[in-house]
Design a protein around this motif. Structure first.
Motif, PDB file in Angstrom:
ATOM      1  N   GLY A  34      41.736  90.472  31.152  1.00 41.61           N
ATOM      2  CA  GLY A  34      43.103  90.888  30.856  1.00 41.61           C
ATOM      3  C   GLY A  34      43.883  91.407  32.042  1.00 41.61           C
ATOM      4  O   GLY A  34      45.117  91.488  31.998  1.00 41.61           O
ATOM      5  N   VAL A  35      43.202  91.773  33.128  1.00 41.64           N
ATOM      6  CA  VAL A  35      43.903  92.280  34.307  1.00 41.64           C
ATOM      7  C   VAL A  35      44.373  91.100  35.155  1.00 41.64           C
ATOM      8  O   VAL A  35      43.719  90.070  35.218  1.00 41.64           O
ATOM      9  CB  VAL A  35      43.016  93.252  35.129  1.00 41.64           C
ATOM     10  CG1 VAL A  35      41.919  92.519  35.873  1.00 41.64           C
ATOM     11  CG2 VAL A  35      43.845  94.077  36.119  1.00 41.64           C
ATOM     12  N   ASN A  72      36.832  81.883  40.355  1.00 39.03           N
ATOM     13  CA  ASN A  72      36.033  80.720  39.953  1.00 39.03           C
ATOM     14  C   ASN A  72      35.941  79.654  41.029  1.00 39.03           C
ATOM     15  O   ASN A  72      35.250  79.843  42.024  1.00 39.03           O
ATOM     16  CB  ASN A  72      36.545  80.154  38.623  1.00 39.03           C
ATOM     17  CG  ASN A  72      36.384  81.136  37.473  1.00 39.03           C
ATOM     18  OD1 ASN A  72      35.483  81.973  37.499  1.00 39.03           O
ATOM     19  ND2 ASN A  72      37.240  81.064  36.487  1.00 39.03           N
ATOM     20  N   GLU A  73      36.666  78.529  40.898  1.00 37.55           N
ATOM     21  CA  GLU A  73      36.541  77.438  41.865  1.00 37.55           C
ATOM     22  C   GLU A  73      37.322  77.701  43.148  1.00 37.55           C
ATOM     23  O   GLU A  73      37.207  76.941  44.106  1.00 37.55           O
ATOM     24  CB  GLU A  73      36.985  76.107  41.245  1.00 37.55           C
ATOM     25  CG  GLU A  73      38.486  75.944  41.066  1.00 37.55           C
ATOM     26  CD  GLU A  73      38.999  76.499  39.747  1.00 37.55           C
ATOM     27  OE1 GLU A  73      40.160  76.199  39.403  1.00 37.55           O
ATOM     28  OE2 GLU A  73      38.252  77.211  39.058  1.00 37.55           O
ATOM     29  N   GLN A  74      38.129  78.766  43.166  1.00 34.98           N
ATOM     30  CA  GLN A  74      38.789  79.145  44.419  1.00 34.98           C
ATOM     31  C   GLN A  74      37.727  79.762  45.330  1.00 34.98           C
ATOM     32  O   GLN A  74      37.048  80.714  44.949  1.00 34.98           O
ATOM     33  CB  GLN A  74      39.919  80.137  44.152  1.00 34.98           C
ATOM     34  CG  GLN A  74      41.047  79.541  43.329  1.00 34.98           C
ATOM     35  CD  GLN A  74      42.100  80.565  42.952  1.00 34.98           C
ATOM     36  OE1 GLN A  74      41.873  81.767  43.017  1.00 34.98           O
ATOM     37  NE2 GLN A  74      43.265  80.083  42.535  1.00 34.98           N
ATOM     38  N   SER A  83      50.479  85.636  37.166  1.00 38.26           N
ATOM     39  CA  SER A  83      50.091  84.610  36.186  1.00 38.26           C
ATOM     40  C   SER A  83      48.578  84.373  36.144  1.00 38.26           C
ATOM     41  O   SER A  83      48.084  83.714  35.233  1.00 38.26           O
ATOM     42  CB  SER A  83      50.810  83.289  36.479  1.00 38.26           C
ATOM     43  OG  SER A  83      50.445  82.808  37.755  1.00 38.26           O
ATOM     44  N   GLN A  84      47.862  84.912  37.130  1.00 40.69           N
ATOM     45  CA  GLN A  84      46.392  84.741  37.149  1.00 40.69           C
ATOM     46  C   GLN A  84      45.768  85.936  36.420  1.00 40.69           C
ATOM     47  O   GLN A  84      45.657  87.030  36.964  1.00 40.69           O
ATOM     48  CB  GLN A  84      45.885  84.690  38.588  1.00 40.69           C
ATOM     49  CG  GLN A  84      44.369  84.568  38.709  1.00 40.69           C
ATOM     50  CD  GLN A  84      43.895  83.134  38.807  1.00 40.69           C
ATOM     51  OE1 GLN A  84      44.149  82.445  39.779  1.00 40.69           O
ATOM     52  NE2 GLN A  84      43.177  82.694  37.792  1.00 40.69           N
ATOM     53  N   VAL A  85      45.397  85.692  35.175  1.00 41.53           N
ATOM     54  CA  VAL A  85      44.824  86.750  34.336  1.00 41.53           C
ATOM     55  C   VAL A  85      43.321  86.525  34.222  1.00 41.53           C
ATOM     56  O   VAL A  85      42.882  85.428  33.844  1.00 41.53           O
ATOM     57  CB  VAL A  85      45.467  86.734  32.922  1.00 41.53           C
ATOM     58  CG1 VAL A  85      44.901  87.866  32.063  1.00 41.53           C
ATOM     59  CG2 VAL A  85      46.985  86.849  33.028  1.00 41.53           C
ATOM     60  N   LEU A  86      42.542  87.529  34.568  1.00 50.97           N
ATOM     61  CA  LEU A  86      41.080  87.382  34.514  1.00 50.97           C
ATOM     62  C   LEU A  86      40.609  87.324  33.067  1.00 50.97           C
ATOM     63  O   LEU A  86      41.145  88.010  32.189  1.00 50.97           O
ATOM     64  CB  LEU A  86      40.407  88.540  35.243  1.00 50.97           C
ATOM     65  CG  LEU A  86      40.728  88.672  36.737  1.00 50.97           C
ATOM     66  CD1 LEU A  86      39.913  89.813  37.347  1.00 50.97           C
ATOM     67  CD2 LEU A  86      40.451  87.369  37.486  1.00 50.97           C
ATOM     68  N   ASP A  90      34.609  84.922  34.045  1.00 54.07           N
ATOM     69  CA  ASP A  90      35.090  84.532  35.375  1.00 54.07           C
ATOM     70  C   ASP A  90      34.277  85.231  36.458  1.00 54.07           C
ATOM     71  O   ASP A  90      33.650  86.275  36.213  1.00 54.07           O
ATOM     72  CB  ASP A  90      36.559  84.969  35.574  1.00 54.07           C
ATOM     73  CG  ASP A  90      37.561  84.106  34.831  1.00 54.07           C
ATOM     74  OD1 ASP A  90      37.185  82.996  34.393  1.00 54.07           O
ATOM     75  OD2 ASP A  90      38.720  84.545  34.702  1.00 54.07           O
ATOM     76  N   ILE A  91      34.314  84.663  37.666  1.00 57.27           N
ATOM     77  CA  ILE A  91      33.901  85.426  38.849  1.00 57.27           C
ATOM     78  C   ILE A  91      35.083  85.476  39.801  1.00 57.27           C
ATOM     79  O   ILE A  91      35.906  84.552  39.841  1.00 57.27           O
ATOM     80  CB  ILE A  91      32.642  84.867  39.556  1.00 57.27           C
ATOM     81  CG1 ILE A  91      32.812  83.409  39.988  1.00 57.27           C
ATOM     82  CG2 ILE A  91      31.414  85.076  38.702  1.00 57.27           C
ATOM     83  CD1 ILE A  91      31.674  82.914  40.878  1.00 57.27           C
ATOM     84  N   VAL A  92      35.182  86.572  40.532  1.00 64.13           N
ATOM     85  CA  VAL A  92      36.336  86.789  41.396  1.00 64.13           C
ATOM     86  C   VAL A  92      35.880  87.374  42.731  1.00 64.13           C
ATOM     87  O   VAL A  92      35.240  88.414  42.780  1.00 64.13           O
ATOM     88  CB  VAL A  92      37.407  87.671  40.698  1.00 64.13           C
ATOM     89  CG1 VAL A  92      36.822  88.973  40.180  1.00 64.13           C
ATOM     90  CG2 VAL A  92      38.580  87.937  41.606  1.00 64.13           C
TER      91      VAL A  92
END
Length: 258
Positions: A34-35, A72-74, A83-86, A90-92
């Motif tokens: 959500g962040v 993820n794939e980044q 606009s990028q909501v975790l 996911d991995i970050v």
């Protein structure tokens, strides 16, 4: 040209890199479903500034944020966005830099968002272990290729792709100094490691092939097959007896495992 640091300079680099570790810990506390990555960037920038430093990445060659946040794939250099909501699973990867007292800190850590699959967990563990394997070779008298080969050999044992287009680097008054530190190579090759060199070792490992794509934003690098990637980075002073790690992952891991 490789610039050797004296003890006072190494301590200033250590101070910066410990602040980077504490910043990554603070950001890590807020990583949850959500962040947005933009919110994490705000948290990181405020923390850096409140501790008497400035974000080394902000404005670097035009980069528009204080942190690189790659999901993820980044692989690396993801630009924080509203606009990028975790989301769960996911991995970050968060890459952070500071500038304080004339020197730079630079380190990265890959975080899990909630529970991740066993497959992804292994990718993270192997990438971090590859960093440790490479770091163990960062002693005076060895060569950069000893670090590179240790990273590559370990990661490839698991069938992972080792990114070649990006590499580690020297660190000092500038964020990127000589020598380059690739994550692939041959033992006994490359520049000689000497007492007083400070380098960043940063495996970027893909679950699939090593092929990457540079996105049109001019910064973000992602895996071509869109499988996840992990990224961990240490700043290390080369010593005769072995690596003096200026980064402290225990600060991060204590924060996220509470």
């Amino acid at each position: 040209m490789i610039y050797l640091k004296n003890e006072e300079e190494i301590e200033l680099l250590r101070e910066n890199n410990l602040l980077v570790s504490r910043t990554l810990a603070e950001v890590g506390r807020h990583i949850r479903p959500g962040v947005t990555t933009k919110e994490l960037d705000r948290i990181g920038e405020e923390f850096i500034r409140s501790h008497g430093a400035v974000p080394a990445f902000l404005g670097y060659q035009g980069y528009p944020a204080s942190l690189c946040i790659s999901v993820n794939e980044q692989v690396v250099h993801g630009i924080p966005s509203t606009s990028q909501v975790l989301k769960e699973g996911d991995i970050v990867s968060v890459d952070c830099g500071t500038f304080m007292k004339g020197f730079v800190g630079d380190s990265a850590y890959t975080f899990a968002v909630g529970a991740v699959s066993d497959e992804v967990k292994q990718l993270m563990e192997v990438t971090k272990e590859a960093l440790y394997k490479g770091t163990a070779q960062a002693r005076a008298g060895n060569r950069v290729g000893d670090i590179s080969a240790a990273v590559q050999e370990y990661a490839e044992k698991f069938g992972y792709g080792v990114v070649r287009e990006l590499e580690g680097h020297g660190l000092g008054r500038k964020m990127h100094e000589d020598p380059g530190v690739p994550n692939y190579g041959a033992r006994g090759r490359g520049p000689l490691l000497r007492e007083g060199m400070v380098i960043c070792i940063e495996p970027m490992i893909n679950m699939g092939t090593r092929a990457v794509v540079f996105e049109p934003d001019g910064w973000t690098v992602r895996t071509r097959d869109r499988k996840p990637a992990a990224h961990y980075e240490f700043a290390v002073a080369v010593r005769k007896g072995g690596a003096d790690v200026l980064t402290d992952f225990s600060i991060i891991e204590e924060a996220i495992n509470k």
